[in-house]
Design an enzyme around this catalytic site. Structure first.
Site, PDB file in Angstrom:
ATOM      1  N   SER A  10       0.825  -1.210   0.000  1.00  0.00           N
ATOM      2  CA  SER A  10       0.000   0.000   0.000  1.00  0.00           C
ATOM      3  C   SER A  10       0.857   1.257   0.000  1.00  0.00           C
ATOM      4  O   SER A  10       1.950   1.293   0.584  1.00  0.00           O
ATOM      5  CB  SER A  10      -0.863  -0.022   1.262  1.00  0.00           C
ATOM      6  OG  SER A  10      -1.325   1.273   1.567  1.00  0.00           O
ATOM      7  N   TYR A  24      -1.595   0.176  10.668  1.00  0.00           N
ATOM      8  CA  TYR A  24      -1.886  -0.433   9.364  1.00  0.00           C
ATOM      9  C   TYR A  24      -0.673  -0.314   8.437  1.00  0.00           C
ATOM     10  O   TYR A  24      -0.237  -1.299   7.822  1.00  0.00           O
ATOM     11  CB  TYR A  24      -3.108   0.250   8.724  1.00  0.00           C
ATOM     12  CG  TYR A  24      -3.290  -0.135   7.280  1.00  0.00           C
ATOM     13  CD1 TYR A  24      -3.896  -1.334   6.930  1.00  0.00           C
ATOM     14  CD2 TYR A  24      -2.820   0.686   6.241  1.00  0.00           C
ATOM     15  CE1 TYR A  24      -4.034  -1.707   5.599  1.00  0.00           C
ATOM     16  CE2 TYR A  24      -2.955   0.326   4.917  1.00  0.00           C
ATOM     17  CZ  TYR A  24      -3.571  -0.867   4.601  1.00  0.00           C
ATOM     18  OH  TYR A  24      -3.696  -1.234   3.283  1.00  0.00           O
ATOM     19  N   GLU A  31       0.263   3.608   1.797  1.00  0.00           N
ATOM     20  CA  GLU A  31       0.363   4.000   3.214  1.00  0.00           C
ATOM     21  C   GLU A  31       1.748   3.691   3.768  1.00  0.00           C
ATOM     22  O   GLU A  31       2.147   4.244   4.789  1.00  0.00           O
ATOM     23  CB  GLU A  31      -0.678   3.255   4.051  1.00  0.00           C
ATOM     24  CG  GLU A  31      -2.047   3.907   4.092  1.00  0.00           C
ATOM     25  CD  GLU A  31      -2.070   5.237   4.841  1.00  0.00           C
ATOM     26  OE1 GLU A  31      -1.659   5.260   6.001  1.00  0.00           O
ATOM     27  OE2 GLU A  31      -2.484   6.239   4.250  1.00  0.00           O
TER      28      GLU A  31
HETATM   29  O1  G4F Z   1     -10.412   6.858   2.600  1.00  0.00           O
HETATM   30  P1  G4F Z   1      -9.428   6.754   3.706  1.00  0.00           P
HETATM   31  O2  G4F Z   1      -9.900   6.135   4.966  1.00  0.00           O
HETATM   32  O3  G4F Z   1      -8.185   5.994   3.075  1.00  0.00           O
HETATM   33  P2  G4F Z   1      -6.630   5.910   3.487  1.00  0.00           P
HETATM   34  O4  G4F Z   1      -6.429   6.142   4.910  1.00  0.00           O
HETATM   35  O5  G4F Z   1      -5.874   6.784   2.533  1.00  0.00           O
HETATM   36  O6  G4F Z   1      -6.300   4.382   3.190  1.00  0.00           O
HETATM   37  C1  G4F Z   1      -6.777   3.719   2.034  1.00  0.00           C
HETATM   38  O7  G4F Z   1      -5.803   3.762   1.012  1.00  0.00           O
HETATM   39  C2  G4F Z   1      -4.590   3.037   1.287  1.00  0.00           C
HETATM   40  C3  G4F Z   1      -3.683   3.202   0.090  1.00  0.00           C
HETATM   41  O8  G4F Z   1      -2.940   4.373   0.277  1.00  0.00           O
HETATM   42  C4  G4F Z   1      -4.918   1.587   1.588  1.00  0.00           C
HETATM   43  F1  G4F Z   1      -3.772   0.915   1.850  1.00  0.00           F
HETATM   44  C5  G4F Z   1      -5.857   1.512   2.765  1.00  0.00           C
HETATM   45  O9  G4F Z   1      -6.196   0.171   3.021  1.00  0.00           O
HETATM   46  C6  G4F Z   1      -7.122   2.287   2.422  1.00  0.00           C
HETATM   47  O10 G4F Z   1      -7.727   1.647   1.327  1.00  0.00           O
HETATM   48  O11 G4F Z   1      -8.861   8.205   4.060  1.00  0.00           O
HETATM   49  C7  G4F Z   1      -8.339   9.062   3.070  1.00  0.00           C
HETATM   50  C8  G4F Z   1      -8.057  10.416   3.686  1.00  0.00           C
HETATM   51  C9  G4F Z   1      -7.275  10.382   4.999  1.00  0.00           C
HETATM   52  O12 G4F Z   1      -6.280  11.375   4.956  1.00  0.00           O
HETATM   53  C10 G4F Z   1      -8.296  10.729   6.066  1.00  0.00           C
HETATM   54  O13 G4F Z   1      -7.771  11.401   7.205  1.00  0.00           O
HETATM   55  O14 G4F Z   1      -9.313  11.032   4.000  1.00  0.00           O
HETATM   56  C11 G4F Z   1      -9.204  11.661   5.269  1.00  0.00           C
HETATM   57  N1  G4F Z   1     -10.544  11.793   5.851  1.00  0.00           N
HETATM   58  C12 G4F Z   1     -11.137  12.973   6.158  1.00  0.00           C
HETATM   59  N2  G4F Z   1     -12.339  12.749   6.712  1.00  0.00           N
HETATM   60  C13 G4F Z   1     -11.365  10.792   6.186  1.00  0.00           C
HETATM   61  C14 G4F Z   1     -12.498  11.401   6.735  1.00  0.00           C
HETATM   62  N3  G4F Z   1     -11.244   9.447   6.083  1.00  0.00           N
HETATM   63  C15 G4F Z   1     -12.296   8.684   6.504  1.00  0.00           C
HETATM   64  N4  G4F Z   1     -12.199   7.343   6.365  1.00  0.00           N
HETATM   65  N5  G4F Z   1     -13.418   9.243   7.073  1.00  0.00           N
HETATM   66  C16 G4F Z   1     -13.569  10.592   7.208  1.00  0.00           C
HETATM   67  O15 G4F Z   1     -14.593  11.083   7.688  1.00  0.00           O
END
Ligand code: G4F
Length: 336
Positions: free
Chosen positions: A128, A152, A130
Site C-alpha cells: 500500500s 496499518y 500507506e
Molecule cells: O479513505 P481513507 O480512509 O483511506 P486511506 O487512509 O488513505 O487508506 C486507504 O488507502 C490506502 C492506500 O494508500 C490503503 F492501503 C488503505 O487500506 C485504504 O484503502 O482516508 C483518506 C483520507 C485520509 O487522509 C483521512 O484522514 O481522508 C481523510 N478523511 C477525512 N475525513 C477521512 C475522513 N477518512 C475517513 N475514512 N473518514 C472521514 O470522515
C-alpha cells in the site's frame, strides 16, 4: 489447461473485481472466505453476486495457520493473490494489536504454507502507498523509503518485507503491488470517498442534513479499483518477480472530492460538510501521489478512469441505489 487462482479477501472491493477479471480470462477462481462470512451470505458476499456460481469458496481464517495450510494441501494453484487484511487505517489506531496480528501473521502464514506445499505458485501481496506515510520524496516510486504513520502502514511494511524475503531466500515468485488509493461503487462505507458519495445520496433523499468529515486537506492519488486489479494480474505474468507502484500520478484533496461530488448532485458541499475533530487521525498522511512509470513500461499498464470519471461513477451509483434507511443506520455511518 485452465489456470487456477486463489484470492484471499475475495469478498472485498478488489477481490470481487479481480475474481471477475480472472474469470473473464478463463481462470478457475477460488476464494478464501472466513466461515463467519458464509453465515451471512447476503451481506458478506454481496459484491460477488454476479459470479457466485462460477467461483469456488474455500473456508479458512487468516488467523489460523492450520486452516490456510489445509486449503493449500487440498488444491494446487498457479497464482495466489493475497488481498485479505484489516485495511481501514483509522481502525488500526483503535485496535493496533488485531490489525498487526491479522495483517502480519496472515501474510506470513500464506507465504509459509505456500513455501511448504506449493513453492512454484506465483504470489501477489497487496502492499500500500500507506507504507510511504510521511513521504520522503514526491511523487513516490518503488525506491522511495518507507515511513509508515499507522499500525496499518507498519503492518503493510512488514508484509512487503516478508514477501521480498520469501522471494530472495527461497527463490519464490513473489511480487509486491504498491497500490495507491483505489475506489469504486463497491468501496466500503467507512472509506472517505464512499462516505462522501453515500452521505451525499442520503442528503439528496432527505435522510440526512449534513456529512461529518475529518481532515479535508489530505491529498490522495485516487484511481479505479477495476483498473488496479488488472495490474495485479499483469505482475504475475512477467518473466521474473518484482515490485510495482500502481497509481494515476494525480493527487486531489478530500475537499476537491467533496466539491466535485456535491456539485454533480446539484449541491454546494460547503452547506453540508461539517468538520468533525473526532475523525482526525493521531498521525496523518498528508499527501500521496505515485509515479507508476515502471508499471507503464514493464507491465504496459495504464489507468483508464480519471478522478472526474471516478467521482461521477460513485456519485451516480449511490444516488441510484441508496434506499431509505433507518435513522439509526445513518447515525452509525456518519460516526465512522
Ligand atoms: O479513505 P481513507 O480512509 O483511506 P486511506 O487512509 O488513505 O487508506 C486507504 O488507502 C490506502 C492506500 O494508500 C490503503 F492501503 C488503505 O487500506 C485504504 O484503502 O482516508 C483518506 C483520507 C485520509 O487522509 C483521512 O484522514 O481522508 C481523510 N478523511 C477525512 N475525513 C477521512 C475522513 N477518512 C475517513 N475514512 N473518514 C472521514 O470522515
Amino acid at each position: 489447461m485452465k489456470k487456477k487462482a486463489l484470492i484471499t479477501g475475495i469478498t472485498g472491493q478488489d477481490g470481487s473485481y479481480l475474481a471477475e477479471h480472472l474469470l473473464s480470462l478463463g481462470y478457475e477462481v477460488h476464494g478464501l472466505v472466513r466461515r463467519v462470512a458464509l453465515e451471512q451470505p447476503e451481506s458478506r458476499l454481496s459484491r460477488l453476486q454476479g459470479v457466485l456460481g462460477q467461483i469456488q469458496i474455500q473456508p479458512a481464517n487468516l488467523d489460523s495457520y492450520a486452516s490456510i495450510f489445509h486449503v493449500f494441501s487440498k488444491q494446487q494453484f498457479d497464482e495466489c493473490y493475497h488481498l485479505a487484511a484489516q485495511s481501514f487505517v483509522a481502525e488500526s489506531f483503535a485496535d493496533g494489536f488485531s490489525t498487526m496480528a491479522t495483517n502480519i501473521n496472515g501474510t506470513h502464514y500464506v507465504l509459509a504454507a505456500l513455501r511448504e506445499l506449493q513453492p512454484k505458485c506465483r504470489y501477489y501481496f497487496a502492499g500500500s502507498s500507506e507504507m510511504f506515510g510521511k513521504v520522503r520524496q514526491t511523487p513516490q516510486q518503488e525506491t522511495t523509503p518507507f515511513h509508515p504513520r499507522s499500525p496499518y502502514g507498519i503492518s503493510k511494511v512488514a508484509g512487503f518485507h516478508l514477501t521480498m524475503n520469501y522471494r530472495e531466500a527461497y527463490g519464490m515468485f513473489c511480487c509486491n503491488g504498491i497500490l495507491f488509493n483505489h475506489e469504486s461503487p463497491r468501496r466500503g462505507f467507512e472509506f472517505v470517498t464512499r462516505k462522501i458519495t453515500s452521505g451525499l445520496a442520503r442528503i439528496k433523499r432527505g435522510l440526512a442534513s449534513e456529512l461529518r468529515l475529518g481532515n479535508l486537506e489530505a491529498k490522495r492519488d485516487w484511481g479505479h479499483a477495476r483498473d488496479y486489479v488488472k495490474a495485479m494480474h499483469l505482475m504475475l505474468q512477467q518473466p521474473s518477480p518484482d515490485d510495482y507502484v500502481i497509481a494515476t500520478g494525480e493527487a486531489h484533496s478530500v475537499r476537491e472530492f467533496c466539491e466535485l461530488a456535491f456539485s454533480e448532485a446539484g449541491f454546494d458541499y460547503r452547506n453540508y460538510v461539517k468538520k468533525d475533530e473526532s475523525v482526525y487521525r493521531p498521525a496523518e498522511v498528508d499527501l500521496l501521489i505515485g509515479d507508476a512509470s515502471k508499471a507503464h513500461a514493464a507491465l504496459k499498464w495504464r489507468p483508464t478512469v480519471d478522478f472526474t470519471g471516478l467521482v461521477k461513477e460513485m456519485v451516480h451509483s449511490d444516488l441510484a441505489t441508496i434506499s431509505p434507511v433507518a435513522k439509526d443506520d445513518v447515525a452509525v455511518v456518519s460516526a465512522i
